[in-house]
Design a protein around this motif. Structure first.
Motif, PDB file in Angstrom:
ATOM      1  N   ARG A 220       0.829  -1.180   0.086  1.00  0.00           N
ATOM      2  CA  ARG A 220       0.064  -0.073   0.218  1.00  0.00           C
ATOM      3  C   ARG A 220       0.917   1.165  -0.092  1.00  0.00           C
ATOM      4  NH1 ARG A 220      -5.096  -0.247   1.516  1.00  0.00           N
ATOM      5  NH2 ARG A 220      -6.078  -2.496   1.422  1.00  0.00           N
ATOM      6  N   ARG A 222       0.586   4.099   1.767  1.00  0.00           N
ATOM      7  CA  ARG A 222       0.825   5.034   2.709  1.00  0.00           C
ATOM      8  C   ARG A 222       0.874   4.170   4.188  1.00  0.00           C
ATOM      9  NH1 ARG A 222      -2.270   8.334  -0.282  1.00  0.00           N
ATOM     10  NH2 ARG A 222      -4.380   7.393   0.083  1.00  0.00           N
ATOM     11  N   GLY A 224       0.879   2.626   7.644  1.00  0.00           N
ATOM     12  CA  GLY A 224      -0.029   1.786   8.318  1.00  0.00           C
ATOM     13  C   GLY A 224      -0.807   0.980   7.301  1.00  0.00           C
ATOM     14  N   ASP A 225      -0.118   0.580   6.070  1.00  0.00           N
ATOM     15  CA  ASP A 225      -0.914   0.104   5.165  1.00  0.00           C
ATOM     16  C   ASP A 225      -2.037   0.290   4.570  1.00  0.00           C
ATOM     17  OD1 ASP A 225       1.428  -1.841   4.935  1.00  0.00           O
ATOM     18  OD2 ASP A 225       0.619  -2.961   6.864  1.00  0.00           O
ATOM     19  N   GLU A 226      -2.123   1.618   4.474  1.00  0.00           N
ATOM     20  CA  GLU A 226      -3.384   2.515   3.802  1.00  0.00           C
ATOM     21  C   GLU A 226      -2.989   2.748   2.550  1.00  0.00           C
ATOM     22  OE1 GLU A 226      -5.788   4.496   6.691  1.00  0.00           O
ATOM     23  OE2 GLU A 226      -5.402   2.441   7.569  1.00  0.00           O
ATOM     24  N   GLY A 227      -4.348   3.315   1.758  1.00  0.00           N
ATOM     25  CA  GLY A 227      -4.169   3.846   0.488  1.00  0.00           C
ATOM     26  C   GLY A 227      -4.021   2.670  -0.499  1.00  0.00           C
ATOM     27  N   ARG A 417       6.899   6.000   2.272  1.00  0.00           N
ATOM     28  CA  ARG A 417       6.338   5.494   3.645  1.00  0.00           C
ATOM     29  C   ARG A 417       7.465   5.764   4.828  1.00  0.00           C
ATOM     30  NH1 ARG A 417       2.494   0.243   3.450  1.00  0.00           N
ATOM     31  NH2 ARG A 417       3.084   0.318   5.386  1.00  0.00           N
TER      32      ARG A 417
END
Ligand code: AMP
Ligand code: GLY
Length: 439
Positions: A220, A222, A224-227, A417
């Motif tokens: 991912r 972003r 925190g494993d977001e996006g 990141r």
């Protein structure tokens, strides 16, 4: 000897960097390469230079005319296009799977049918080209559920649907609206698997395999494993979750049955083989996907840790003698942070000058991907620009060393990141034993 590396990303720079350090190699040619593999652009890699050829037949012609002793292929596209078949037909030595064997990556339906036939653990699935039937299947199975385009879709072909509405929308996008073209003309719909992912990469000579060091990437965009999903924003090796027990099980239950199964089916698998794994809470590994190549960015930390001469390993592999070698690994952890361009992954901007790149050192190397040399200076030319890769005595030490170097690099709109390695650092269990007896 002269070696040809096909491709132009961070993975190929890492391969070229490693090959250039072999005492047996006089020159590494990279086609088409990038700013980091351009002649004279980075210090100790003076023996590396680029070749501006992408067409497969033209590459074979070039390799034959230029005394290339061995060719190694990075990306899936030339493999799926049959580069190995073309080179072999001319008697040229090349390491990679044939077009038929590369179907393990280029067709998810092929891979799933193969795994089912040979009892290789993977998610339950069905394949559809008819939208109504696909909608009916997800209604029966419920969410979460995973919808995958059958063909190569550059990372855009997988939708992990948390709700039925998302699953229906993904089916319509692929089968009705043709949103990702021919790759989505058939879809594989499969059971959602919970757990933690790891990358398990081996070299195969058709009969024997040599496991490379374990690794884990961050897909991912972003923290925190977001996006959105990307090709990968960073990776490290070894992956502490791949304990010696899991390592042995993956080899026994997944990798060896795959290589033996392909041979039994008459499609001998040679080349790098990458199993994307989901490992559940009880340590059971299952296959999410196969790639018929090395991972990017996993290759960058793996190459930094490889102590053996890569040319020797590749030669053994091409000669069908991988059972005669072992690979030696640096005991330290290697961690790579990807710096991406503004607008990545949707619409990366190019042409931004890069400044402040620190010189490579024993424990930190900057691998280029989307760069080129413009008026004597590096400028961005693609989505993933650099992988800053460092060694350290722990994941945390490697992380600190990599981010020290990252902080020196500047280009407009850079994205990266700040938490690469977080899963390994935050593991509740104490750091596990090295991933394989040889590591
Ligand atoms: P793939 O290209 O098949 O590896 O899928 C891309 C990503 O989607 C994987 O790295 C996983 O994060 C996720 N994924 C794929 N298949 C599944 C599955 N069956 N269950 C859960 N997540 C999955
Ligand atoms: N980093 C994932 C891949 O190379 O497919």
């Amino acid at each position: 000897m002269i070696i040809l590396v096909v491709g132009g990303g961070g993975r190929e720079h890492a391969l070229a960097w490693k090959l250039s350090r072999s005492p047996r190699v006089t020159q590494v040619l990279v086609a088409p390469g990038n700013g980091g593999t351009a002649r004279g652009s980075t210090g100790p890699s003076a023996r590396i230079r680029n070749v501006e050829i992408v067409d497969v037949a033209a590459l074979a012609e070039f390799a034959a005319a230029s005394d290339v002793a061995l060719t190694v292929v990075g990306p899936e596209a030339p493999l799926a296009a049959g580069i190995v078949d073309v080179f072999r037909a001319r008697g040229l030595r090349i390491f990679g799977p044939t077009q038929a064997a590369a179907q393990l990556e280029s067709s998810k339906d092929f891979a799933k049918r193969f795994m089912q036939r040979h009892g290789i653990p993977t998610a339950e699935y069905e394949t559809f080209s008819d939208a109504a039937a696909a909608h009916g299947y997800v209604e029966r199975r419920g969410a979460p559920i995973v919808v995958k385009a059958d063909g190569l879709a550059a990372g855009k072909g997988v939708v992990v649907a948390q709700t039925l509405a998302e699953a229906h929308a993904a089916i319509d996008a692929m089968l009705v609206d043709n949103r990702i073209g021919d790759a989505g003309a058939r879809v594989v719909i499969e059971e959602f698997l919970a757990g933690e992912e790891a990358s398990f990469i081996v070299m195969s000579d058709g009969q024997h395999v040599l496991a490379l060091a374990s690794s884990q990437d961050h897909k991912r965009l972003r923290d925190g494993d977001e996006g959105p999903n990307t090709g990968g924003m960073g990776a490290y090796s070894p992956a502490p979750m791949v304990t010696p027990t899991i390592h042995a099980r993956v080899l026994r239950e997944i990798i060896l049955p795959t290589v033996q199964g392909m041979a039994a089916d008459g499609i001998e698998y040679t080349g790098f083989l990458y199993a994307g794994l989901m490992i559940d809470a009880r340590g059971n590994p299952r296959t999410l996907e196969f790639n018929c190549r090395l991972g990017d960015p996993e290759t960058q930390p793996i190459m930094l840790r490889l102590k053996s001469d890569l040319v020797d390993l590749l030669e053994r592999a091409v000669d069908g003698r991988l059972d005669e070698v072992e690979a030696e690994w640096d005991r330290r952890t290697a961690l790579g942070v990807v710096l991406a361009a503004a607008g990545y992954p949707e619409a990366p901007r190019t042409g931004d000058p890069l400044i402040g790149l620190p010189a490579d050192s024993e424990d930190c190397v900057i691998f280029h991907a989307g760069t080129r040399v413009l008026d004597g200076q590096f400028a961005t030319s693609g989505g993933r620009v650099l992988t800053v890769t460092a060694l350290g005595d722990s994941v945390r030490a490697a992380q600190r060393r990599a981010y020290d170097a990252v902080a020196q690099v500047r280009f407009a709109g850079q994205q990266y990141r700040t938490d690469i390695g977080h899963r390994a650092i935050n593991r509740r269990a104490p750091p596990a034993a090295p991933a394989s007896p040889r590591e």
